[in-house]
Design an enzyme around this catalytic site. Structure first.
Site: not given
Length: 504
Positions: A141, A245, A339
């Site tokens: 990631e 992430h 994220e």
């Protein structure tokens, strides 16, 4: 002389002018920047007459070559050596704003670099908070890793021209760890949006399942990267944190785990902290300042959508051993999971778009460390009370003072009661109010406790109250009960692996 030839000549002259410094590794981790200049030495190739490893010819021919004399940071992926050179060059170029240190090494021996960006990079600023960003805990990631390098570049180049950035760096120490899993990154491949190649460290462990857990026993063998983070945050009192992430577009906040039965926990049941209002607020600060996140659009047809771009971690999918729960429960640091990309390792040409989407969010989020209450706990002589135990009444996750007696707690506007306990002092409760416009400054003086015979420093029974977890299981759960063992654990672990590879 043509401009291109002049530029090459200037690069060569500048490189020759930099004094040679031996690259020395410290024997002990200090978790704060060292004043040893050898730590910030530039790497030099053998027999190159003092030129950088990337010589002038490679700079001209390779668009990915590292350019130590160029202020702008390219929107490309940087391997570990390139990242190290960039961080060292930044500390050399901005010595009054940055300091570089390593919190340890990965399983394969790569440094886990942290760069401090602050008006006081080498020394703690009394009464001013420390915050952090951590990237690349999952090696594949990769967007967050590059975002943090661009964050560094933006902060140091904007300090002299942007009043907001100047205020932030004058009043905050920002610790940036671009890559917690450099070994996994080295095994990953650009352009791979899904899958698990490079996700784990070199020993095959998911680092975001490797921390002590509040709800369930975590028997996974602790990894060197995890141990480095645990040592680091035990020595610096971080107030706020974000872990970057990829694989989704959402802010996920604690708790990540749940005390419920294994399969019941997969029915989208949230697991809420006592500070749920604050975590939702912090998450919305990031999502609402993001270019797309607050729309809550799903990355794929089969992927979930998230209202306002935020979610409780356990409501999305529960996990054991996550870093954000550990930060919050064990150390009182409010961490959320960011994220930031639907694709885990998108092509480099998309990185500028991700930076444009996240730049404002990353700045505004850190500024939230200055919301709530802050102050000092002191004795009657004005000396600080170190490691006093503090708790906001009704919120049973506590926090402690620093060695200078400092404390911080992010809170939304309202009326609260601070409960303070410390060895040898009478417990004290203090009412206070939080307003929107500025943090509340609250200094508390504790009185020494006395025995009936008049001697000092008796520890009252109430002062033994400990708001840090002393075990990994919640009250009422039997240690080693085996509730996570056997076929249910196997099925649950398999389901977790599937979810991890899909969503991140």
């Amino acid at each position: 002389m043509q401009p291109a030839g002049l530029a090459v000549l200037l690069v060569a002259v500048w490189c020759h002018a930099v004094p040679a410094i031996a690259d020395v590794q410290p024997e002990q981790r200090n978790f704060e920047p060292s004043t040893d200049p050898a730590l910030f030495a530039f790497d030099r190739g053998a027999g190159d007459g003092g030129l950088y490893t990337f010589d002038n010819l490679s700079i001209a021919q390779d668009p990915r070559a590292y350019r130590p004399d160029v202020g702008a940071l390219d929107f490309v992926y940087h391997n570990h050596d390139e990242m190290t050179r960039y961080l060292r060059a930044t500390t050399a170029r901005y010595p009054n704003l940055t300091a570089l240190y390593s919190i340890g090494k990965s399983a394969q021996g790569r440094d886990l670099w942290v760069l401090v960006v602050s008006a006081s990079p080498y020394e703690h600023m009394l009464g001013k908070p420390d915050v952090k960003y951590i990237g690349n805990i999952h090696g594949n990631e990769a967007v967050g890793r590059e975002l943090l390098l661009h964050m560094i570049q933006y902060l140091v180049t904007s300090y002299g021209s942007d009043p907001y950035i100047k205020w932030l760096l004058d009043n905050t120490r920002i610790h940036i760890l671009p890559s917690l899993n450099p070994d996994g990154y080295a095994a990953s491949k650009e352009g791979t949006c899904d899958g698990g190649q490079g996700r784990y460290n070199s020993r095959g462990f998911d680092l975001n399942r490797n921390f002590p857990d509040y709800f369930k026993q975590n028997n996974k063998r602790s990894q060197p990267e995890t141990e480095a983070v645990k040592d680091w945050i035990s020595k610096i009192q971080f107030v706020l944190s974000g872990s970057l992430h990829g694989g989704a577009l959402v802010v996920s906040y604690p708790y990540d785990n749940t005390p419920n039965a294994i399969f019941h926990s997969y029915l989208s049941q949230p697991s809420l902290t006592p500070d749920d209002d604050v975590f939702k607020h912090l998450s919305l600060i990031y999502a609402n300042n993001h270019g797309k996140m607050s729309r809550g659009v799903a990355c794929k047809t089969a992927s979930p959508s998230f209202e306002n771009g935020i979610t409780n971690g356990a409501a999305w999918y529960p996990l054991t051993g996550g870093m954000q729960d550990f930060n919050y429960v064990w150390h009182g640091c409010m961490e959320v999971t960011l994220e930031v990309s639907c694709c885990k390792f998108p092509p480099a040409y998309e990185l500028r778009k991700y930076w444009d989407d996240n730049q404002m969010s990353m700045i505004k989020f850190l500024a939230e460390a200055h919301r709530g209450v802050q102050g000092f706990i002191m004795d009657p002589t004005g000396n600080p009370v170190e490691r006093a135990q503090l708790k906001i009444k009704g919120r049973d996750i506590g926090f402690t003072t620093t060695k200078y007696g400092e404390f911080w707690r992010i809170l939304l506007p309202g009326v609260y009661k601070l409960e303070v306990y410390a060895d040898g002092f009478v417990p004290k409760d203090v009412d206070f109010m939080i307003v929107e416009q500025h943090p509340t400054l609250l200094n508390v003086t504790l009185q020494p406790a006395k025995r009936n015979d008049g001697s000092q420093h008796y520890r009252p029974a109430a002062a033994s109250t400990q708001y840090r977890p002393q075990q990994q299981l919640p009250p009422g759960s039997a240690q080693g009960s085996g509730s996570d063992e056997g076929i249910l654990s196997t099925l649950s672990s398999g389901f977790n692996s599937l979810v991890n590879n899909i969503f991140g």
